[in-house]
Design an enzyme around this catalytic site. Structure first.
Site, PDB file in Angstrom:
ATOM      1  N   HIS A  60     -47.098  29.774 -18.962  1.00 51.17           N
ATOM      2  CA  HIS A  60     -47.782  30.198 -17.686  1.00 51.17           C
ATOM      3  C   HIS A  60     -49.214  30.439 -18.144  1.00 51.17           C
ATOM      4  O   HIS A  60     -49.851  31.382 -17.475  1.00 51.17           O
ATOM      5  CB  HIS A  60     -46.985  31.282 -17.069  1.00 51.17           C
ATOM      6  CG  HIS A  60     -45.813  30.740 -16.392  1.00 51.17           C
ATOM      7  ND1 HIS A  60     -45.275  31.434 -15.281  1.00 51.17           N
ATOM      8  CD2 HIS A  60     -45.294  29.598 -16.415  1.00 51.17           C
ATOM      9  CE1 HIS A  60     -44.238  31.012 -14.767  1.00 51.17           C
ATOM     10  NE2 HIS A  60     -44.038  29.594 -15.472  1.00 51.17           N
ATOM     11  N   GLU A 104     -63.567  18.951 -31.857  1.00 48.70           N
ATOM     12  CA  GLU A 104     -62.761  18.966 -33.031  1.00 48.70           C
ATOM     13  C   GLU A 104     -61.203  19.181 -32.984  1.00 48.70           C
ATOM     14  O   GLU A 104     -60.450  18.483 -33.285  1.00 48.70           O
ATOM     15  CB  GLU A 104     -63.283  19.916 -34.416  1.00 48.70           C
ATOM     16  CG  GLU A 104     -62.672  19.699 -35.735  1.00 48.70           C
ATOM     17  CD  GLU A 104     -62.590  18.820 -36.561  1.00 48.70           C
ATOM     18  OE1 GLU A 104     -63.453  17.801 -35.886  1.00 48.70           O
ATOM     19  OE2 GLU A 104     -61.831  18.201 -37.379  1.00 48.70           O
ATOM     20  N   CYS A 121     -36.301  25.259 -15.924  1.00 51.83           N
ATOM     21  CA  CYS A 121     -36.965  24.477 -16.661  1.00 51.83           C
ATOM     22  C   CYS A 121     -36.147  23.252 -17.480  1.00 51.83           C
ATOM     23  O   CYS A 121     -36.619  22.202 -17.775  1.00 51.83           O
ATOM     24  CB  CYS A 121     -37.817  25.042 -17.796  1.00 51.83           C
ATOM     25  SG  CYS A 121     -38.789  26.489 -17.261  1.00 51.83           S
ATOM     26  N   HIS A 163     -42.955  25.420 -22.474  1.00 54.56           N
ATOM     27  CA  HIS A 163     -43.452  25.923 -21.266  1.00 54.56           C
ATOM     28  C   HIS A 163     -44.208  26.971 -20.918  1.00 54.56           C
ATOM     29  O   HIS A 163     -43.618  28.174 -21.496  1.00 54.56           O
ATOM     30  CB  HIS A 163     -42.512  25.582 -19.931  1.00 54.56           C
ATOM     31  CG  HIS A 163     -42.762  26.245 -18.684  1.00 54.56           C
ATOM     32  ND1 HIS A 163     -44.020  25.509 -18.248  1.00 54.56           N
ATOM     33  CD2 HIS A 163     -42.351  26.935 -17.850  1.00 54.56           C
ATOM     34  CE1 HIS A 163     -44.227  25.993 -16.917  1.00 54.56           C
ATOM     35  NE2 HIS A 163     -43.146  26.822 -16.776  1.00 54.56           N
ATOM     36  N   HIS A 193     -49.793  26.853 -11.946  1.00 55.27           N
ATOM     37  CA  HIS A 193     -48.452  27.165 -12.321  1.00 55.27           C
ATOM     38  C   HIS A 193     -48.558  27.170 -13.964  1.00 55.27           C
ATOM     39  O   HIS A 193     -48.312  28.363 -14.319  1.00 55.27           O
ATOM     40  CB  HIS A 193     -47.309  25.922 -11.946  1.00 55.27           C
ATOM     41  CG  HIS A 193     -45.869  26.355 -12.628  1.00 55.27           C
ATOM     42  ND1 HIS A 193     -44.962  25.811 -12.025  1.00 55.27           N
ATOM     43  CD2 HIS A 193     -45.541  26.819 -13.937  1.00 55.27           C
ATOM     44  CE1 HIS A 193     -43.853  26.264 -12.718  1.00 55.27           C
ATOM     45  NE2 HIS A 193     -44.074  26.892 -13.783  1.00 55.27           N
TER      46      HIS A 193
END
Lengths: 240, 240, 240, 240
Positions: free
Chosen positions: C116, C142, C96, C114, C199
């Protein structure tokens, strides 16, 4: 700034039941329930004339006693101008403040909780397509007994009673909900909660204990109602 | 009131396995499972002739040993008049008491758990529209082996056995469930649980271990059953 | 290898807010939310020119400060050749990394997360059959107010604003997502997140606080969106 | 019985990574994930020739190092007669033992986990009505990269690879699953898991780390697959 000027003593206590200790403890629990995700939601406790409030925009599971705002209920004469006894530096007061105050002044509540629970939001969305879109109703579920009969009344709702929670429309600015919240309170004087469409719910009670357990019971019923809808089961039934 | 008068020694022990320590520990766990939301549900442990009971109306995840009621099973001759060896001041006894006592006296149970699990409630709602609305049946699921064969029988149910849990109708007052609970126990002498429509479930076992693990297994099966219904899968199947 | 050679001092601090302490703390929390199951997902914090990164392939709830990679943002001139100030022995850097760096360099982010999350994945799957499959849009909820207006803009989105999160297609090698992530950032300059089909999602913010709370708000909206789909409720509505 | 006779030293260690400490720690975590509800499921770790096993019928979140069974893998010549180096008094060995041993002997696994996850059970139920009811297949989901390519192979599955998990039929006695588990291992030599219809799943790996993270990834995929089914999304797709 000296400590006394900022009234830090108002939020310092060794008593775990002090509002400034209880609010962070409650919010931490609420975070695990998904009620105050992403700084949403909040809670306020009233101790006689003192009102303790969670601030705006903080991670609710990490809140500390020193983050708590304090105001005097009797001194809030002008709704446009809020005067705080204690304002934590570098934080902002919650936009929920006037809504919490409505529960305290109009219903004598001792605690008010605001959640963004998805179950509450989904219930308001499901109601949108119904004829009476401004009222959530459910009956013949045991958990309904978790609610008091209403303002200044003794005892709890019964199993066969219909729990009615009014729904108000959301507004771009949270403080603008105050008027319609108060209208809903007037129309349903015995309710302990008001749903806000596409937003969440406000729940109160005479004590922290009652506000919290009523909020739990209500969230339970909202989740049950959503699951019932998925399974084609009606919220209202006709059982003697 | 002196300590001895109130029999506080009955709920004071350094042993983590003492019923007065176990009940709060269990209820805390049950709260995280959503079984005792909003003061609903409860648990009771019997140690020989002594019965320990969670009180009514408390936040179950915050319960303490000193909140526990104690009574002598053999002295409960008049169901209308309950005599407690120990009553915590300012609390109320649970309305579940006569139902717990039924499990202790009719089945020799050592522990009885009452949950408001939504999966249990949804199962009873789904059964309402079925021909046999008073019986939950499921078979050919491994977790069924988590149940004993029945009262005074050795061994556990098998994978192919059908687990049968009777359903009784809810009543406005919880103690009024006692008679129909006892009728269900008589009709299904080997059951370790009775579902209460739109309310929850009572589960017991010879020991705390058995009551708890049977309650977990049952809740697992209720949740599975609800998910099966959503996916159009039948609860009963014909596997050799 | 001596400690100074490996720059271990970069990840040793008594300050709970130090990035090397914060990342494990965050990842532990994310694990309980199901965001970083089975070593998936990750997080990175930038402190001025220093970037702290969770390693690849570790159990995210068990991560320790000494597992953290460190690099200097200004020294990453060749995207094919990454130079680390600190590399934990026997661990591998996260794939990443270039995506986190894109958020830091193109948006001045202070933290990038990140996940999943299954809700993110399900949203991208639901979009696959729609005409505009590369954009998740939701409005009139909201929780949308949990997002900033965008890059170098003041204030938050409003309740009536439409939140738009671009979706990019997944690639076999995670670092190959970098180009399309950057294209999506250019096309939607105000977004704080990019979904990756089948992903997960990348979410960033100016600070750890903002990245985390925006990630929570987004996950809330993804879950809500999936539940809305199950209940036949549209993601976009026309409310004045 | 003296301590040495019972080989208690085999399960006493100050090292948190010792199998006798790891198994209770893992099972506690698995309990919160709903994998080992009501004494179901279990886990085993192999350290060279020594195999450590969780016992049968215990509350998995309360397990202690002294509850662990130990045997020597090389000495298990007669599958009908199991010889334990250490048997905790008053507990029973797990019926999963021969299945764990199959993973150790046939695949050189270092750890094997057995869960009763509802997502695993639901996947096997959904497959029952499909043409190929004995194989779960899913592709084009990032989390698939959480699995190794297979026995004695280097590297992980790719995003476009199809993950295939064989399903075997349940039997009344868990040890009778051994033969069909071994047949499934022979037919799918690269699988790291075998589903058991209406029962759960067995997942293994070369190390505790790999077994656990593969089990997490698989459970993630099972849950995703069930949600995909609810939303009408196919498990297999054709993406280049």
């Amino acid at each position: 700034m000296t400590e006394s000027n900022n009234n830090d003593h108002l939020v310092k206590s060794d008593d775990s039941q002090h509002p400034a200790n209880l609010i962070p403890e409650l919010c931490k629990k609420f975070w695990t329930l998904g009620w105050v995700t992403g700084t949403g939601g909040g809670a306020s406790i009233r101790d006689d004339d003192l009102v303790y409030l969670a601030p705006s925009g903080v991670q609710k599971e990490l809140m500390k006693p020193e983050d708590i705002y304090v105001l005097e209920l009797s001194k809030q004469l002008d709704p446009k101008q809020r005067i705080y006894l204690r304002s934590p530096p570098s934080l902002k007061p919650s936009q929920c403040t006037p809504l919490f105050i409505a529960a305290f002044t109009k219903r004598g509540a001792g605690c008010c909780i605001h959640t963004h629970s998805q179950w509450a939001v989904l219930v308001t969305l499901l109601l949108e397509s119904q004829s009476n879109k401004n009222l959530f109703e459910i009956n013949n579920i045991e958990q309904i007994k978790g609610f008091g009969k209403g303002y200044q009344k003794q005892g709890a709702l019964g199993y066969h009673d219909t729990l009615r929670i009014p729904v108000i429309e959301n507004t771009p600015h949270e403080e603008d909900l105050t008027e319609s919240l108060e209208v809903a309170m007037d129309k349903y004087p015995d309710t302990y909660a008001v749903l806000v469409r596409r937003h969440g719910v406000y729940v109160w009670g005479e004590t922290v204990h009652k506000a919290k357990t009523q909020c739990e019971s209500l969230d339970y019923l909202f989740q049950l109602a959503v699951e019932m809808k998925k399974l084609g089961l009606p919220w209202l039934s006709d059982i003697a």
